[in-house]
Design a protein around this motif. Structure first.
Motif, short mmCIF file in Angstrom:
data_model
loop_
_atom_site.label_atom_id
_atom_site.label_comp_id
_atom_site.label_asym_id
_atom_site.label_seq_id
_atom_site.Cartn_x
_atom_site.Cartn_y
_atom_site.Cartn_z
N PHE A 281 0.76 -1.29 -0.23
CA PHE A 281 0.13 0.21 0.01
C PHE A 281 0.92 1.13 0.11
O PHE A 281 2.11 1.12 0.27
N PRO A 282 0.43 2.51 -0.43
CA PRO A 282 1.25 3.44 -0.43
C PRO A 282 2.00 3.90 0.85
O PRO A 282 1.44 3.85 1.90
N GLY A 283 3.47 3.89 0.70
CA GLY A 283 4.18 4.11 1.71
C GLY A 283 4.46 2.81 2.55
O GLY A 283 5.21 2.93 3.58
N GLY A 284 4.03 1.77 2.12
CA GLY A 284 4.12 0.58 3.25
C GLY A 284 5.70 0.00 3.28
O GLY A 284 6.11 -0.07 4.29
N SER A 285 5.87 -0.18 1.94
CA SER A 285 7.35 -0.83 1.88
C SER A 285 8.44 -0.13 2.52
O SER A 285 9.59 -0.26 3.13
N ASP A 286 7.97 1.32 2.11
CA ASP A 286 9.19 2.32 2.74
C ASP A 286 9.12 2.32 4.32
O ASP A 286 10.13 2.43 4.98
N MET A 287 7.81 2.01 4.73
CA MET A 287 7.55 2.01 6.30
C MET A 287 8.49 0.54 6.65
O MET A 287 9.15 0.84 7.69
N LEU A 288 8.49 -0.41 6.10
CA LEU A 288 9.33 -1.48 6.40
C LEU A 288 10.77 -1.37 6.36
O LEU A 288 11.27 -1.83 7.27
N LYS A 289 11.04 -0.72 5.47
CA LYS A 289 12.62 -0.29 5.44
C LYS A 289 12.86 0.55 6.47
O LYS A 289 14.01 0.55 7.22
N GLU A 290 12.24 1.78 6.84
CA GLU A 290 12.43 2.53 7.80
C GLU A 290 12.53 1.79 9.23
O GLU A 290 13.58 1.96 10.06
N ALA A 291 11.63 0.92 9.50
CA ALA A 291 11.53 0.11 10.62
C ALA A 291 12.85 -0.93 10.65
O ALA A 291 13.24 -0.88 11.90
N GLN A 297 19.95 -0.61 13.94
CA GLN A 297 20.73 0.25 14.74
C GLN A 297 20.65 -0.09 16.01
O GLN A 297 21.48 -0.13 17.01
N GLU A 298 19.45 -0.68 16.23
CA GLU A 298 19.18 -1.02 18.07
C GLU A 298 20.05 -2.52 18.10
O GLU A 298 20.83 -2.53 19.16
N ASP A 299 19.92 -3.38 17.13
CA ASP A 299 20.92 -4.25 17.13
C ASP A 299 22.67 -4.16 17.30
O ASP A 299 23.42 -4.55 18.07
N ALA A 300 23.00 -3.06 16.65
CA ALA A 300 24.35 -2.63 16.42
C ALA A 300 24.72 -2.16 17.91
O ALA A 300 25.63 -2.58 18.25
N VAL A 301 23.82 -1.55 18.42
CA VAL A 301 24.36 -0.82 20.04
C VAL A 301 24.49 -2.17 20.76
O VAL A 301 25.39 -2.12 21.48
N GLN A 302 23.69 -3.12 20.76
CA GLN A 302 23.81 -4.42 21.78
C GLN A 302 24.92 -5.12 21.11
O GLN A 302 25.86 -5.32 21.95
N LEU A 303 25.29 -5.40 19.75
CA LEU A 303 26.48 -6.36 19.49
C LEU A 303 27.55 -5.75 19.62
O LEU A 303 28.74 -6.28 20.02
N GLU A 304 27.69 -4.39 19.51
CA GLU A 304 29.33 -3.75 19.55
C GLU A 304 29.33 -3.67 20.92
O GLU A 304 30.67 -3.79 21.31
N ALA A 305 28.55 -3.38 21.89
CA ALA A 305 28.95 -3.66 23.29
C ALA A 305 29.16 -4.82 23.76
O ALA A 305 30.23 -5.16 24.72
N GLN A 306 28.48 -5.86 23.21
CA GLN A 306 28.88 -7.46 23.61
C GLN A 306 30.17 -7.46 22.91
O GLN A 306 31.04 -8.18 23.90
N HIS A 307 30.71 -6.93 21.84
CA HIS A 307 31.81 -7.42 21.12
C HIS A 307 32.95 -6.87 22.12
O HIS A 307 34.04 -7.50 22.43
N ILE A 308 32.75 -5.44 22.71
CA ILE A 308 33.63 -5.04 23.75
C ILE A 308 33.94 -6.05 24.66
O ILE A 308 35.22 -6.10 25.22
#
Length: 350
Positions: A281-291, A297-308
């Protein structure tokens, strides 16, 4: 350690243009690579290292189908063979650059990092790219400072989306209560499960009534080194407790994700998400990409802290819980392939 006899994703096809200055650099499994297109559009992948003094070929220039090192002018054809050394007529046999097999498929560029004789195109995993006419696929990429084994484990266990992705692609304890169906395959694992009578994902919840419930199906193919392909379908909540939902299909999507280790401490992440033309639907796949961008980015915060913390205490005794079944299986497949290559190397050296 990295599996060498494997196809690694080097990026989206649109990143590699015919511009005269288009030399794309990557670091893949501890190897520096430079890629460019020949005049006919076919991609070339070289080790980013001149055989003369290890100058960076990526600081050179394209000349027709060849690449010239701009330190002392040595020029290399697309097969890696030197075809000119300014100031001398004889070209030594060893004056060549390592050329990697490279293939474009599903809008991704794939580079084989091991023995070229073993570069089987059939080993390139299935994906759904943005050129698929029946799907509205949106793409992105990011860099994460973590070991690729952490990414493999993260993608093998989606129970974490209850917590890390509460406001994006998760947001319900239902994800921690499912019983995934695992199927080991030669170079990876397939995972399937239903989340039934669940609230909509956080990023889309505003589109529905507060009490709206859904059946969500995950069908995942996860392969080594780390490619993760998800067929994600959303239905209105039905009454079925097993098998296919008898609710109405309202969203049919594919997400294709490739994690490419640069080295032991970081990865490049190429990913997409989008709906079928029939359910978008209009804007639907763009919303999925944004999400999904926010979610990763949320994962990256966790994974980078874990790696340290893993580097601080590499011998720390971690505990296992039942939700570790998926990561355990995928890391077992990875370690089996690593042992297999190590055994082959020992046999060749004897």
């Amino acid at each position: 350690m990295f599996v060498k006899n494997a196809w690694y994703c080097a990026g989206w096809d649109y990143e590699f243009t015919q511009s005269k200055d288009s030399l794309v650099t990557r670091k893949i499994a501890n190897e520096r690579v430079v890629l460019y297109r020949r005049l006919d559009g076919v991609l070339v992948a070289f080790e980013d290292r001149c055989p003369h003094r290890q100058a960076a070929l990526s600081l050179g220039r394209k000349e027709g189908d060849s690449l010239r090192c701009m330190y002392h002018g040595m020029r290399f054809g697309p097969d890696g063979t030197c075809n000119e050394i300014p100031g001398q007529s004889r070209i030594p046999d060893r004056a060549c650059v390592r050329a990697f097999p490279v293939i474009e498929k599903d809008n991704w560029v794939w580079v084989w990092m091991g023995d070229p004789v073993k570069a089987d195109p059939a080993l390139i995993p299935f994906a759904v790219g943005p050129s698929e006419p029946e799907w509205n696929i949106k793409t992105s990429k990011m860099h994460v400072k973590t070991n690729y084994r952490n990414e493999i484990a993260n993608l093998s266990d989606l129970s974490h989306i209850t917590w890390i992705h509460e406001n994006t692609v998760g947001g319900s304890r239902k994800y921690t209560e499912v019983s995934p169906e695992f199927e080991l395959i030669p170079r990876g694992m397939k995972t399937r499960y239903w989340v039934r009578s669940c609230a909509a994902p956080g990023a889309a919840r505003h589109l529905f009534a507060p009490d709206a419930l859904f059946d969500i199906h995950f069908d995942i193919c996860h392969t080594i080194p780390c490619t993760w392909i998800l067929h994600y379908r959303l239905f209105t909540a039905g009454t079925a407790t097993e098998g296919e939902s008898n609710g109405q299909l309202i969203l049919d999507t594919w997400s294709s994700q490739a994690v490419t280790p640069r080295d032991e401490d970081s990865v490049d992440y190429y990913f997409s998400w989008g709906a079928s033309r029939a359910t978008d639907f209009p804007g639907g796949s763009d919303m999925l990409k944004e999400a999904v961008v926010i979610a990763f980015q949320e994962d990256a915060v966790q994974l980078e802290a874990q790696h340290i913390r893993q580097k601080e205490k590499p011998d720390f005794q971690q505990i296992d819980i039942p939700l570790d079944a998926g990561p355990g299986k995928m890391l077992w497949v990875l370690d089996r392939l690593l042992r297999q290559e190590a055994t082959e190397q020992i046999s060749l050296s004897q």
